[in-house]
Structures are given as C-alpha cells and as structure tokens.
Design a protein around this motif. Structure first.
Motif, mmCIF file in Angstrom:
data_model
loop_
_atom_site.group_PDB
_atom_site.id
_atom_site.type_symbol
_atom_site.label_atom_id
_atom_site.label_comp_id
_atom_site.label_asym_id
_atom_site.label_seq_id
_atom_site.Cartn_x
_atom_site.Cartn_y
_atom_site.Cartn_z
ATOM 1 N N LEU A 112 -34.654 -35.300 27.914
ATOM 2 C CA LEU A 112 -35.961 -35.183 28.560
ATOM 3 C C LEU A 112 -37.014 -34.763 27.548
ATOM 4 C CD1 LEU A 112 -35.321 -33.447 32.024
ATOM 5 C CD2 LEU A 112 -36.274 -35.726 31.641
ATOM 6 N N LEU A 170 -41.001 -29.361 26.607
ATOM 7 C CA LEU A 170 -40.547 -29.893 27.889
ATOM 8 C C LEU A 170 -41.009 -29.005 29.040
ATOM 9 C CD1 LEU A 170 -38.981 -31.859 29.629
ATOM 10 C CD2 LEU A 170 -36.882 -30.611 29.067
ATOM 11 N N LEU A 224 -34.964 -39.889 35.160
ATOM 12 C CA LEU A 224 -36.003 -38.917 35.520
ATOM 13 C C LEU A 224 -37.328 -39.243 34.825
ATOM 14 C CD1 LEU A 224 -33.883 -35.621 35.316
ATOM 15 C CD2 LEU A 224 -34.578 -36.864 37.376
ATOM 16 N N ILE A 225 -37.252 -39.625 33.563
ATOM 17 C CA ILE A 225 -38.474 -39.992 32.826
ATOM 18 C C ILE A 225 -39.141 -41.204 33.454
ATOM 19 C CG2 ILE A 225 -39.317 -40.919 30.629
ATOM 20 C CD1 ILE A 225 -37.180 -39.110 29.275
ATOM 21 N N SER A 266 -31.385 -38.339 32.159
ATOM 22 C CA SER A 266 -32.757 -37.981 31.762
ATOM 23 C C SER A 266 -33.675 -39.207 31.741
ATOM 24 C CB SER A 266 -32.754 -37.319 30.381
ATOM 25 O OG SER A 266 -32.607 -38.275 29.352
ATOM 26 N N ARG A 267 -33.158 -40.361 31.350
ATOM 27 C CA ARG A 267 -33.985 -41.571 31.286
ATOM 28 C C ARG A 267 -34.446 -41.995 32.682
ATOM 29 N NH1 ARG A 267 -31.816 -44.257 25.926
ATOM 30 N NH2 ARG A 267 -30.384 -42.615 25.346
ATOM 31 N N GLY A 314 -39.232 -37.751 26.725
ATOM 32 C CA GLY A 314 -40.383 -37.572 27.604
ATOM 33 C C GLY A 314 -41.536 -36.815 27.000
#
Length: 476
Positions: free
Chosen positions: A246, A408, A89-90, A86-87, A250
């Motif tokens: 996320l 999200l 993707l962020i 997820s990091r 995010g």
C-alpha cells in the motif's frame, strides 16, 4: 571478463541499442510539461502494466529473489499474497481520489486535502524513501554486473546513472513507459532461458530437482511459526505485504506515476489489477531460478561459499553458454537503468520548487532535467555506501519500512477521515519515522527485537492515529 565471448558482446550491444532507440524515439518530441510528466494521459493499459512491473521488480527481483530461494525457501510468496490484496485496495480507494483531484503527482492530493506544508513534507518523505530504496537497488545490480565484467563498483554505478539519464530520464514519461515494457519482457525471457538451460542443458532432471528441493526444504512457502522475532512468519509477512505494498504502490510516486498516465480512472484501476498476474508469474520464475541453481550446484557437487546475492552472476559466468551469458548481463543491466529520476524530479519541481517560486511553462522541463542530475548524484552515493549490506532484498524492505509507513498513514487519513490539522500530521510523520528508525538501530545493537516487517505497520498506525489524538487533546 575472460568468460565473455564475442557472441555475448553482440547480444549485449544489440539489446542496449534497442533500449536506447526506444528511449530516444519516444522522448524525442515533447508537447509541453503534460507530455513530459504524464505522457498526455494517452498510455495503453498493456504498456502501463508492463512498465509498472519493470519498476516494481527491477534489480531486486533479478538479483535478490533468486538469492532468497537459493539460501532459503519460497517464503517470499507470503509477502506477495499480501501485496496482491493491497493492489485491490489501491484500485478501489486510492486511484479514484487521485483522478478526482486531477493530480500531476499524488502529493497534489494531500496538498488539496490538507494544506501545502503537508504536501511539501510528503514529497520530502518520498525523496528519502525512494532514494534509499533505489540506491540499494542500484548497488545490487552494479554488484552483479561488476562480478560478471570485472569492472570496479564505482565505475559500474556511474555508467548506469549516465545511461539512465541519457536514454530514459531525459525523454520523460513516454521514454520511461515504453522502455519499461522492453525491460519487463527481457526479465521474463532471461529467467525462463536460464531455467530451461538448467533442466535441458545439463544432467539435472526435474525429478532430481524436486528430490533435492524437498530434502533441503527449498520450496517451502508457508512459515507457520509464531516466533514474532522472525519477520518471515506468515502473519507478519502477509501484513507487511499489505501495508508495505500500500505504501510502495499507493503513496510512492515512482510507482503510481505509471498509473496516472492512463486516460480514465477505470483504465488505471484495470492496470493495477492486471499487475497481480504479471508480477506473480515473474516472482515465481525467479524463485524457481534460485532453487534450480541450488539443486544444479548440489547435483554437480559444486561448493559455493560467497554471498548469496552474487549467485546469479556466479552461475552466469561459470556455467552458462555463449549468448545466454550475455543475455543475463543485458537483463541485469536493463534492471538497473529504470531509476526514479523522472519521478523524483517531477515531484521536486511540481510539489516544492514551483510552489515556492513561480516557474514558466517553457522552463518546467529544463528545470526537471537539471534536478535529475542532482538526484542521480545522490543515488550513486547511496549505492556506493551500500557495500556492507547483507541480503539486499530484505535490507531494502527494512530501509523502506522506516519512512513508508509514515506516508501511508497520511494518505489513509486523507481518504478515510475528515481530519484537517496539518501541524499534527507533519509532527506525526516525523515521530513515526524516528520511532521505526529507533527500532532499526536498536535491533542492530541488540537493544530491541522488533521485526523489520512490522516497521511499516507501526509507522502507518502511528501517523494515522496520532494526529487525531493530538487534535482531540488540543480541543479539550
């Protein structure tokens, strides 16, 4: 607090004094609201990384992660694997749009991308999500400290809130960032210090530890079962790690706030990538700590029958030497004072209050500090009411999953589609949260059997797809 020595108190007093000194010195002079909210976007990458880690792990790592490995295995690492994805993707999808829109809070993005009512709704959902999660975190830490000190839970919660407001929140983002570095470093040192004592301060050898851990399945990582009633199976754990993180990193301003204080988008992206390594090491230390305590107690024929959430405090009070015992107390205390007062208040003033009523630049900081008192009171109430919670780490994830997926989905809608309708979005956010809340209540009443680790996934897909379906239906 009969087990506390004079040397323990010296360690605690010295450690808290350093925290107060950092908070006061960094927050003493404020060059306007940009300084208070964003630290003038001059934060070094390393400061952002450790502050992010301090906010991410907080009390739930110090107290919750050892309790998980003490009572079970290392399955929590499955969640972290998803979190690492997820990091990435962020870094490549979320951070660029936040810098493109020059956001003060990340909800500025949805306000610009959709309409202001969506920004208001997103902020309210952030308040709900962050207040509930942070209230449980505060309870976890207050419980640990009350076990060590003998103070009442109510008094412990009050002292944490007072200290957090006076020495961290009052000074704005600079205080939050630099006290976070100090907190994170203490987390590493405390975990390593207690592990060092277990293996080198007693009779338990590393060989004995491995034997006990293997025999009782205390370091198992992968749960290869296909029992979807179990939230810890590999597939659900990975998916929840990806979608949950996320949402947490995010779309939760408490976390993203640290990453918006860097000068450039590239520096912000670099920071969140570095947190993968920094957080992994910390999680590994505290999983090892819980397993090591289990092996130590079994090796020494000590029976422990209380809640697993108290195991770190119990071990500190009954087995650790002077000084190290005080350092555990200090670290758990430090883990509690990183409360989201600045982020909650900043979002409230920037995303809601100043949109309804015009606020002069000179009044922004004063109003933000006033709202901190209000949010502190709510956090204290939630923490006090969390006393019946069992296994606080998983309970915090469960509560977070009810609303975080809704947020999200909206951010994904704004980043990856051209959809515009605000009424459809607000309806979908409310519907998806109520749906997950219904599953949570149904599970408690044995009416449903939906794993809590799927809540954030359900909420995300619902708030992402439903607005588009409603929009197409209305056009037809």
């Amino acid at each position: 607090m009969s087990n506390f020595s004079f040397f323990d108190w010296i360690v605690v007093f010295f450690g808290i004094s350093i925290l107060a000194l950092i908070g006061i010195s960094k927050g003493r002079k404020q060059e306007g609201s940009s300084d208070f909210f964003l630290a003038l976007r001059k934060t070094p990458v390393i400061v952002s990384v450790f502050s992010f880690v301090a906010s991410e792990v907080s009390a739930m790592t110090i107290v919750g992660v050892p309790s998980v490995s003490f009572s079970g295995g290392w399955e929590y690492l499955q969640f972290f694997a998803g979190s690492a994805v997820s990091r990435i993707l962020i870094a490549y999808f979320f951070i660029p749009v936040f810098y493109k829109y020059n956001c003060v809070t990340i909800y500025d993005f949805v306000g610009e991308r959709f309409e202001r009512p969506v920004q208001y709704s997103s902020s309210v959902f952030f308040f709900i999500t962050r207040l509930l999660a942070s209230g449980i975190r505060l309870y976890a830490t207050a419980l640990a400290i009350s076990v060590i000190t003998g103070w009442s839970l109510g008094l412990t919660i009050f002292l944490f809130l007072l200290f957090s407001f006076a020495f961290i929140g009052f000074g704005g983002m600079k205080s939050v960032l630099y006290t976070g570095v100090y907190q994170a470093l203490s987390f590493y040192l405390m975990g390593l210090g207690v592990i060092f004592f277990i293996f080198w301060g007693g009779d338990l050898s590393f060989k004995d530890f491995l034997k006990i851990a293997a025999m009782d399945n205390k370091i198992a990582i992968i749960n290869a079962s296909f029992d979807f009633k179990n939230p810890n199976i590999f597939l659900l754990a990975i998916l929840n790690g990806v979608f949950g993180s996320l949402a947490a990193f995010g779309t939760d301003y408490e976390m993203m706030q640290r990453l918006l204080t860097l000068k450039t988008r590239a520096e912000s992206q670099k920071s969140i990538m570095y947190t993968i390594i920094a957080t992994f090491l910390l999680v590994l230390i505290y999983l090892s700590l819980g397993s090591a305590i289990y092996a130590f107690l079994k090796f020494n024929s000590v029976t422990y029958s209380d809640k697993a959430d108290k195991i770190v405090s119990y071990f500190a009070v009954n087995f650790l030497p002077d000084g190290l015992r005080g350092f555990v107390f200090l670290t758990v205390f430090l883990a509690s004072v990183d409360l989201p007062l600045v982020s909650l208040s900043t979002s409230f003033i920037n995303d809601i209050y100043s949109r309804v009523k015009k606020v002069e630049e000179k009044d922004l900081i004063k109003l933000t500090r006033i709202s901190m008192v209000f949010f502190a009171a709510i956090l204290g109430f939630i923490a006090f009411m969390s006393q019946k919670a069992q296994n606080m780490l998983w309970f915090a994830f469960e509560i977070n999953g009810v609303t975080s997926g809704s947020l999200l989905g909206v951010f994904l809608l704004g980043i990856f589609t051209k959809f515009k309708g605000s009424k459809e979005i607000i309806f979908s956010m409310i519907f998806s949260s109520l749906l997950c809340l219904g599953f949570m209540i149904g599970n408690k009443l044995n009416l449903t059997n939906v794993p809590w680790s799927s809540f954030v996934i359900i909420g995300t897909f619902t708030s992402f797809l439903l607005p588009q379906l409603i929009g197409k239906f209305r056009k037809n």
